[in-house]
Design an enzyme around this catalytic site. Sequence first.
Site, short mmCIF file in Angstrom:
data_model
loop_
_atom_site.label_atom_id
_atom_site.label_comp_id
_atom_site.label_asym_id
_atom_site.label_seq_id
_atom_site.Cartn_x
_atom_site.Cartn_y
_atom_site.Cartn_z
N GLY A 46 54.51 14.94 37.14
CA GLY A 46 55.46 15.95 37.13
C GLY A 46 55.71 15.89 35.87
O GLY A 46 55.67 15.07 34.96
N GLN A 51 61.40 18.66 28.99
CA GLN A 51 60.23 17.56 28.52
C GLN A 51 59.17 18.26 27.60
O GLN A 51 58.87 17.60 26.63
CB GLN A 51 59.63 16.87 29.54
CG GLN A 51 60.53 16.23 30.53
CD GLN A 51 59.61 15.35 31.53
OE1 GLN A 51 59.46 15.87 32.65
NE2 GLN A 51 59.46 14.11 31.21
N CYS A 88 58.73 7.96 33.75
CA CYS A 88 58.79 9.23 33.35
C CYS A 88 58.22 9.27 32.25
O CYS A 88 58.29 8.63 31.29
CB CYS A 88 60.41 9.58 33.17
SG CYS A 88 60.86 10.96 32.34
N LEU A 89 57.55 10.30 32.01
CA LEU A 89 56.66 10.82 30.64
C LEU A 89 57.69 10.63 29.57
O LEU A 89 56.95 10.35 28.33
CB LEU A 89 55.70 12.03 30.83
CG LEU A 89 54.72 11.86 31.88
CD1 LEU A 89 54.07 13.24 31.99
CD2 LEU A 89 53.60 10.97 31.56
N HIS A 130 63.08 14.00 41.17
CA HIS A 130 62.69 13.78 39.85
C HIS A 130 62.68 14.70 38.74
O HIS A 130 63.68 14.81 37.86
CB HIS A 130 61.67 12.63 39.64
CG HIS A 130 61.61 12.29 38.19
ND1 HIS A 130 61.75 10.94 37.96
CD2 HIS A 130 61.45 13.01 36.98
CE1 HIS A 130 61.32 10.67 36.41
NE2 HIS A 130 61.26 12.13 36.02
N GLU A 131 62.06 15.72 39.05
CA GLU A 131 61.75 16.90 38.27
C GLU A 131 63.04 17.90 38.29
O GLU A 131 63.48 18.25 37.16
CB GLU A 131 60.51 17.77 38.44
CG GLU A 131 59.12 16.95 38.31
CD GLU A 131 59.13 16.10 37.11
OE1 GLU A 131 59.72 16.41 36.07
OE2 GLU A 131 58.67 14.99 37.18
N HIS A 134 65.78 16.58 35.98
CA HIS A 134 65.64 16.85 34.65
C HIS A 134 66.35 18.30 34.30
O HIS A 134 66.80 18.26 33.39
CB HIS A 134 64.06 16.96 34.33
CG HIS A 134 63.23 15.66 33.99
ND1 HIS A 134 63.94 14.88 32.87
CD2 HIS A 134 62.56 14.90 34.37
CE1 HIS A 134 63.04 13.96 32.80
NE2 HIS A 134 62.29 14.01 33.71
ZN LIG Z 1 60.70 12.52 34.07
#
Ligand SMILES: [Zn+2]
Length: 149
Positions: A46, A51, A88-89, A130-131, A134
């Site tokens: 995701g 991000q 998380c990226l 999660h997304e 953000h």
């Molecule tokens: Zn994330």
Amino acid sequence: MALRDIVKDKDPILRKKCREVTDFGAKLSKLLDDMHETMIAADGVGLAGPQVGLLLRVAVVETDDGYFELVNPVRTAESGTQKGYEGCLSVPGRSECVIRPMNVTVRYLDRHGKQRTGEFSGLTARAMCHEMDHLDGILFYDKAVREDE
Ligand SMILES: [Zn+2]
């Protein structure tokens, strides 16, 4: 398509609340395509607007359940819980145990502005929660619990 730089933790943009998307043109399609490509290249499931440096309510999620593009997503129902590790990226090298709903219903728009509703479970539900966090400036480790909690 093009890869975008992934914003890393401590960048203040990750803590801001995103605004709703109102333009459903070629620019949005390109953004979503770029986000998908960037997410795949980074081996994630995701990726959300902040991000890639944009305070827009957009996210992409891809799991075994399929590929989903969420524009202005809203969680309208949830049930059950799941506890598991996530990362998380934007926060490389860190994983934390987080409790998420097992099932969520999400209302969102597609890239053309058409309203859709989906029911998701398991990893897909976890990734979508999660997304969506953000988009409100929330990071997964804000919600970290101990594994035996
Ligand atoms: Zn994330």
